[in-house]
Scaffold this active site. Sequence first.
Site, PDB file in Angstrom:
ATOM      1  N   THR A  39       0.847  -1.192   0.000  1.00  0.00           N
ATOM      2  CA  THR A  39       0.000   0.000   0.000  1.00  0.00           C
ATOM      3  C   THR A  39       0.881   1.240   0.000  1.00  0.00           C
ATOM      4  OG1 THR A  39      -1.855  -1.082   1.068  1.00  0.00           O
ATOM      5  CG2 THR A  39      -1.643   1.282   1.460  1.00  0.00           C
ATOM      6  N   GLN A 113      -4.394  -7.097  -6.170  1.00  0.00           N
ATOM      7  CA  GLN A 113      -4.832  -7.627  -4.871  1.00  0.00           C
ATOM      8  C   GLN A 113      -6.207  -7.069  -4.512  1.00  0.00           C
ATOM      9  OE1 GLN A 113      -2.962  -6.652  -1.042  1.00  0.00           O
ATOM     10  NE2 GLN A 113      -2.729  -8.846  -0.644  1.00  0.00           N
ATOM     11  N   ASN A 197      -3.821 -10.337   7.148  1.00  0.00           N
ATOM     12  CA  ASN A 197      -3.558  -9.070   7.851  1.00  0.00           C
ATOM     13  C   ASN A 197      -4.761  -8.415   8.532  1.00  0.00           C
ATOM     14  OD1 ASN A 197      -1.001  -9.533   6.970  1.00  0.00           O
ATOM     15  ND2 ASN A 197      -0.989  -7.964   5.369  1.00  0.00           N
ATOM     16  N   TYR A 199      -7.965  -8.105   7.694  1.00  0.00           N
ATOM     17  CA  TYR A 199      -9.037  -7.461   6.932  1.00  0.00           C
ATOM     18  C   TYR A 199     -10.252  -8.401   6.854  1.00  0.00           C
ATOM     19  CZ  TYR A 199      -5.416  -4.074   6.301  1.00  0.00           C
ATOM     20  OH  TYR A 199      -4.437  -3.154   6.575  1.00  0.00           O
ATOM     21  N   ARG A 246      -3.974 -14.856  -0.401  1.00  0.00           N
ATOM     22  CA  ARG A 246      -2.981 -14.509   0.630  1.00  0.00           C
ATOM     23  C   ARG A 246      -3.561 -14.727   2.025  1.00  0.00           C
ATOM     24  NH1 ARG A 246       0.988  -9.366   2.039  1.00  0.00           N
ATOM     25  NH2 ARG A 246       2.820 -10.634   1.631  1.00  0.00           N
ATOM     26  N   GLY A 341       8.871  -7.276   0.113  1.00  0.00           N
ATOM     27  CA  GLY A 341       8.098  -6.050   0.277  1.00  0.00           C
ATOM     28  C   GLY A 341       9.001  -4.834   0.355  1.00  0.00           C
ATOM     29  N   ARG A 342       9.532  -4.596   1.564  1.00  0.00           N
ATOM     30  CA  ARG A 342      10.302  -3.367   1.783  1.00  0.00           C
ATOM     31  C   ARG A 342      11.520  -3.268   0.869  1.00  0.00           C
ATOM     32  NH1 ARG A 342      10.301  -4.693   8.024  1.00  0.00           N
ATOM     33  NH2 ARG A 342      10.191  -6.730   7.022  1.00  0.00           N
TER      34      ARG A 342
HETATM   35  C1  LIG Z   1       4.485  -0.002   3.239  1.00  0.00           C
HETATM   36  C2  LIG Z   1       3.873  -1.356   3.295  1.00  0.00           C
HETATM   37  C3  LIG Z   1       2.638  -1.574   2.716  1.00  0.00           C
HETATM   38  C4  LIG Z   1       2.058  -2.844   2.720  1.00  0.00           C
HETATM   39  N1  LIG Z   1       0.870  -3.043   2.083  1.00  0.00           N
HETATM   40  C5  LIG Z   1       0.347  -4.286   1.960  1.00  0.00           C
HETATM   41  C6  LIG Z   1      -0.811  -4.511   1.178  1.00  0.00           C
HETATM   42  O1  LIG Z   1      -1.359  -3.611   0.546  1.00  0.00           O
HETATM   43  N2  LIG Z   1      -1.291  -5.781   1.133  1.00  0.00           N
HETATM   44  C7  LIG Z   1      -0.707  -6.825   1.812  1.00  0.00           C
HETATM   45  O2  LIG Z   1      -1.186  -7.959   1.723  1.00  0.00           O
HETATM   46  N3  LIG Z   1       0.425  -6.637   2.528  1.00  0.00           N
HETATM   47  C8  LIG Z   1       0.970  -5.399   2.602  1.00  0.00           C
HETATM   48  N4  LIG Z   1       2.153  -5.213   3.280  1.00  0.00           N
HETATM   49  C9  LIG Z   1       2.900  -6.385   3.776  1.00  0.00           C
HETATM   50  C10 LIG Z   1       3.932  -6.826   2.708  1.00  0.00           C
HETATM   51  O3  LIG Z   1       3.281  -7.357   1.571  1.00  0.00           O
HETATM   52  C11 LIG Z   1       4.911  -7.882   3.238  1.00  0.00           C
HETATM   53  O4  LIG Z   1       4.198  -8.997   3.666  1.00  0.00           O
HETATM   54  C12 LIG Z   1       5.751  -7.329   4.370  1.00  0.00           C
HETATM   55  O5  LIG Z   1       6.346  -6.092   4.013  1.00  0.00           O
HETATM   56  C13 LIG Z   1       6.865  -8.303   4.782  1.00  0.00           C
HETATM   57  O6  LIG Z   1       7.751  -8.513   3.707  1.00  0.00           O
HETATM   58  P1  LIG Z   1       9.204  -7.830   3.696  1.00  0.00           P
HETATM   59  O7  LIG Z   1       9.918  -8.253   4.954  1.00  0.00           O
HETATM   60  O8  LIG Z   1       9.883  -8.379   2.453  1.00  0.00           O
HETATM   61  O9  LIG Z   1       9.011  -6.349   3.648  1.00  0.00           O
HETATM   62  C14 LIG Z   1       2.725  -3.931   3.332  1.00  0.00           C
HETATM   63  C15 LIG Z   1       3.964  -3.710   3.940  1.00  0.00           C
HETATM   64  C16 LIG Z   1       4.552  -2.456   3.912  1.00  0.00           C
HETATM   65  C17 LIG Z   1       5.922  -2.260   4.520  1.00  0.00           C
END
Ligand SMILES: Cc1cc2nc3c(=O)[nH]c(=O)nc-3n(C[C@H](O)[C@H](O)[C@H](O)COP(=O)(O)O)c2cc1C
Length: 399
Positions: A39, A113, A197, A199, A246, A341-342
Amino acid sequence: MSLEAPVARSEPKTTELLFEPIRLGRMLLPHRVAMAPLTRSRARQPGNVPTPLNAAYYVQRSSAALVISEATQISMQGQGYAWTPGIHSREQVEGWRLVTDAVHAAGGRIFLQLWHVGRISHPALQPDGMLPVAPSAIRPAGEAFIENDRGEGELVPFITPRVLDIVEMPYIVQQYERGARHALAAGFDGVEVHSANGYLLDQFINSQTNTRTDAYGGSVAGRSRLLFEVVEAVKGVWGGDRVGVRLSPLGTFNDIGDTDPETTFGTIAEQLSSQDLAYLHLVNPATADLDQGRAPNSRALAILALIRAKYRGTLMLAGGLDRDSAEGWLRKGRADIIAFGRKFLANPDLPRRLRERAPLNADDPTTYYGGGAKGYTDYPTLEQERGEAPKPCVDDRWR
Ligand SMILES: Cc1cc2nc3c(=O)[nH]c(=O)nc-3n(C[C@H](O)[C@H](O)[C@H](O)COP(=O)(O)O)c2cc1C
């Protein structure tokens, strides 16, 4: 004359699983470094419409094995945060078309998504100021992110949601079905059902947020009924091999929890296994451990192993992994694809950087949500860092 095959002269190559191709439904992915849904709260206002800036962001990341879009609300009722994009209006479909065309022109693949937040919302975000809906009237701890009267983001306490009546359930399923149809019209390659998460779908699944006594509560079958109805409806639009799901087993984000997550998520994984989906995507329950440099806790590893055993299809995993741990987890058979993600947020060319063991840009949490190009499309690629390509520009018009 010997009939034996000649002995190979060169050393056998050690192939890294992260860079091995893999089949995903009808698609052949060139490697296993996917982009996790993120997001970023930068849709055009009013209307929550994807923009050319959003297209620029996604196209920069199109070397992912698969791009999974940021969570995208399927209805006004499904919105839980200011400035997130939707897939319920014509304008939004046209906005997403900019994104999918750009990603495809660059040779990438992108899933949308599908998102309904349930109780993680606020009347300020709901049509006509109505109450957010949920399986049960249980107020989440925490705060909603809304836009205030001055057009600024503001955190306000969550309120107690309205319980969904059983006669409304087909209407919820219809929202997902319509979102799936719109995603098809917008040119995506498939959809991911966001059932993680905390929702709406996760609120139904977890016993802490679902105290219903009707067909959508009680047993695991009851609590997962909505998920399976949604999966069936979305498959009707796309076919199973273009649909991912997911889940976040052991998740606590958004004040969620289950009294017996092993049974709940093990049973759901087993039943998803017979759905012939493109993939099951798990939010790694060991993410916090890994983020803090600890070994993954044994309960997290055990539930991952359980789900792996129950789910026979392609498993994607996201959370807390880097190049070497991702490769290790693939080798241990814990997953088939790793979503980042990050790291993808801050490194538009992440697959190349991982392959070359190049240094990574650090992500800046202050620019995760809202704003313009800064912290969004201005993270440099390796080529830009090395002066082999023009630097990314920050265009102030998007502020
Ligand atoms: C800024 C941000 C926004 C995220 N938005 C979503 C999202 O829209 N949908 C979702 O399922 N997970 C979302 N997540 C979770 C990520 O998809 C991911 O599971 C999480 O960052 C862990 O992975 P990483 O360690 O590689 O960052 C978000 C995480 C971050 C940091």
